[in-house]
Design an enzyme around this catalytic site. Structure first.
Site, PDB file in Angstrom:
ATOM      1  CE  LYS A  77      -3.777  -2.128   1.508  1.00  0.00           C
ATOM      2  NZ  LYS A  77      -3.568  -3.500   1.284  1.00  0.00           N
TER       3      LYS A  77
HETATM    4  C1  LIG Z   1      -4.145  -4.398   0.793  1.00  0.00           C
HETATM    5  C2  LIG Z   1      -3.389  -6.046   0.619  1.00  0.00           C
HETATM    6  C3  LIG Z   1      -4.470  -6.794  -0.295  1.00  0.00           C
HETATM    7  C4  LIG Z   1      -5.229  -6.825  -0.708  1.00  0.00           C
HETATM    8  O1  LIG Z   1      -4.685  -5.532  -2.016  1.00  0.00           O
HETATM    9  P1  LIG Z   1      -6.467  -5.327  -2.381  1.00  0.00           P
HETATM   10  O2  LIG Z   1      -6.482  -3.350  -3.456  1.00  0.00           O
HETATM   11  O3  LIG Z   1      -7.539  -4.553  -1.627  1.00  0.00           O
HETATM   12  O4  LIG Z   1      -6.485  -6.101  -3.631  1.00  0.00           O
HETATM   13  C5  LIG Z   1      -2.880  -7.562  -0.588  1.00  0.00           C
HETATM   14  N1  LIG Z   1      -1.794  -8.581   0.500  1.00  0.00           N
HETATM   15  C6  LIG Z   1      -1.342  -7.625   1.420  1.00  0.00           C
HETATM   16  C7  LIG Z   1      -0.098  -7.534   2.426  1.00  0.00           C
HETATM   17  C8  LIG Z   1      -2.401  -6.138   1.373  1.00  0.00           C
HETATM   18  O5  LIG Z   1      -1.688  -5.224   2.372  1.00  0.00           O
END
Ligand SMILES: *Cc1c(COP(=O)(O)O)cnc(C)c1O
Length: 498
Positions: free
Chosen positions: A112
């Site tokens: 993120k």
């Molecule tokens: C947020 C997240 C996801 C999922 O991603 P999306 O964009 O919500 O589908 C997968 N793995 C990790 C470690 C995350 O932080």
């Protein structure tokens, strides 16, 4: 310009879309048109840096930002102070046809950061461009990773406060510590009794509650969102799809125009959707492989065309994917139906009112042409972590392990030989408990999180991620916990509204 997926709002500029976060009348902003890059241009990306690719792509979507504004945002976000790898998203070759794209070299050890290191800069400019005089308050519902990444990104940004809600006891210890130790005068963290969907649904309701927003406005406050429904979150994620493809091209591992697969461990459908936008812009992709854990709503949807959230919510060792309502799917459906806002409206109403919706055959067929969905259970996820370490000396986190296992299923089913990039979404240190359990076959009892990080470092041969160092020495600054019904009153409390 940006339009609503439910055809219920006027067109807005990029700055307005980013400032608003979601469409005030319900729905999500999408670009009116998706820009297409020539094959030549995509080929030439192989000689460009991450930041140069970002500059080119952002310029196509942010018409109301100047080149130099974009450049400044990019360089404030993607640099070696915020990231511990010069390429930002290094690509590791696992075997002949499998590559791991590590998206977790930013400050919070999860993917993120790729978006949340830049969104605050986009938003800061958006506030100026749209002439906002009010204070802007960011509301975030997080399944763990977004929260910390957003808090870090917005910390001490003038004119903005950020309030983060997370499922109390529903995130890893490290995630909780990361959030609750956040400094900054403008950051607030609240645990909610319930799961992520409870947090997200309540926050979404607040965004569409006119009365509540009016009350805030009277107090000089406007809301915005940093959740993955903000276009300013999605856009930066398009970059690394191009960057990783270019890297393979540069290495000579693929030929110009050769199609690759991407495997994406999916929760809210933001990451994989960004990949799909890259594909619509011209990136040669064979299939997007959507990987789920036991909360396999998306797997069922891609296989049957019926999205059904009426099921038990399961807590897993890949908690960032423990999601039953994948918000960004709405954008994908809008695109795949050639902008049929009425259809989207009906489906989303069905989902709200009866807990499921079902797409028509034509839509289902179009979806299946590009998306493949599958899932793993907890046992398989652990096994894949162990096997991958034994075979390749590579340590996977639990989310990436879900992806690798689903890819395995996909190959067995399709015999597809295309080169494949696995999106690795978290550092193994972030989910150290489950990773250690997989590697050692032992559950740890009476071992502190820090002893575990140490142990994982020794076993894996990796240095502890810089964002996780010394967390145990930091004071806990945020202790609020509430019920989901109390979220609106907690917000008023925090903002000092009577
Ligand atoms: C947020 C997240 C996801 C999922 O991603 P999306 O964009 O919500 O589908 C997968 N793995 C990790 C470690 C995350 O932080």
């Amino acid at each position: 310009m940006y339009i609503s997926t439910r055809s219920n709002y006027n067109k807005v500029t990029a700055a307005e879309a980013i400032k608003l976060g979601m469409v005030p009348t319900g729905g999500l902003f999408v670009p009116e048109n998706i820009p297409v890059l020539s094959a030549e241009k995509i080929k030439n990306f192989k000689d460009k840096s991450y930041n140069d690719i970002a500059q080119e792509i952002f310029s196509l979507y942010l018409h109301d930002y100047t080149q130099s504004e974009i450049k400044e945002c990019v360089s404030k976000a993607y640099n070696t102070t915020n990231f511990d790898d010069v390429s930002f998203t290094p690509l590791v070759k696992l075997n002949d046809h499998t590559y791991i794209m590590e998206l977790w070299h930013g400050p919070t050890a999860a993917f993120k950061d790729m978006a949340l290191q830049i969104l605050p800069h986009f938003l800061s400019l958006a506030i100026k461009k749209t002439g906002v005089e009010n204070e802007v308050v960011i509301l975030v519902a997080t399944s763990g990773d977004t929260g910390k990444a957003a808090l870090e990104g917005f910390k001490d940004v003038p004119g903005i406060r950020i309030i983060t809600f997370y499922p109390y006891k529903g995130v890893s210890k490290i995630q909780e510590l990361q959030m609750n130790t956040t400094e900054g005068e403008n950051t607030y963290v609240v645990g909610v009794h319930g799961n992520f969907d409870d947090c997200q649904t309540t926050v979404k309701e607040i965004f569409s509650n006119e009365e509540f927003k009016q009350m805030l406005l009277e107090n000089g406050i406007e809301l915005s969102s940093a959740n993955s429904i903000n276009w300013g979150r999605l856009l930066p994620q398009i970059i690394y799809y191009f960057a990783s493809y270019s890297e393979l091209l540069k290495k000579g591992d693929i030929k110009e125009g050769e199609k690759v697969n991407f495997v994406v461990p999916t929760g809210n459908f933001g990451n994989i959707l960004a990949g799909w936008y890259a594909h619509k812009m011209g990136l040669p992709v064979n299939k997007f492989i959507c990987a789920s854990n036991e909360n396999k709503v998306l797997t069922d949807f891609f296989q049957t065309g019926k999205y059904d959230k009426r099921r038990e919510f399961k807590k897993t060792n890949s908690p960032s994917m423990d999601i039953l309502v994948s918000s960004n799917l709405e954008r994908f459906l809008y695109e795949i139906t050639d902008h049929d806002g009425d259809k989207i409206n009906n489906w989303m109403n069905d989902l709200n009112n009866q807990g499921y919706f079902e797409v028509d055959e034509d839509t289902k067929r179009k979806i299946q042409q590009i998306m493949y969905g599958n899932f793993t259970n907890e046992e398989q996820t652990k096994n894949v972590i162990k096997e991958t370490f034994e075979n390749y000396k590579y340590t996977l986190d639990t989310h990436t392990a879900v992806a690798l296992k689903v890819y395995d299923n996909y190959i067995k089913e399709t015999k597809d030989k295309s080169k494949t990039i696995i999106d690795s979404t978290a550092s193994p240190f972030k989910f150290n408990e489950a990773v250690l359990e997989a590697l050692t076959n032992k559950t740890r009892i009476n071992q502190s999180e820090y002893e575990s990080l140490d142990q994982l470092s020794k076993i894996s041969g990796l240095n502890l991620h810089f964002g996780l160092k010394d967390l145990d020495k930091k004071p806990i600054l945020h202790k609020k916990v509430c019920k989901k019904e109390e979220i609106p009153s907690i917000i008023k409390d925090i903002l000092n509204i009577k």
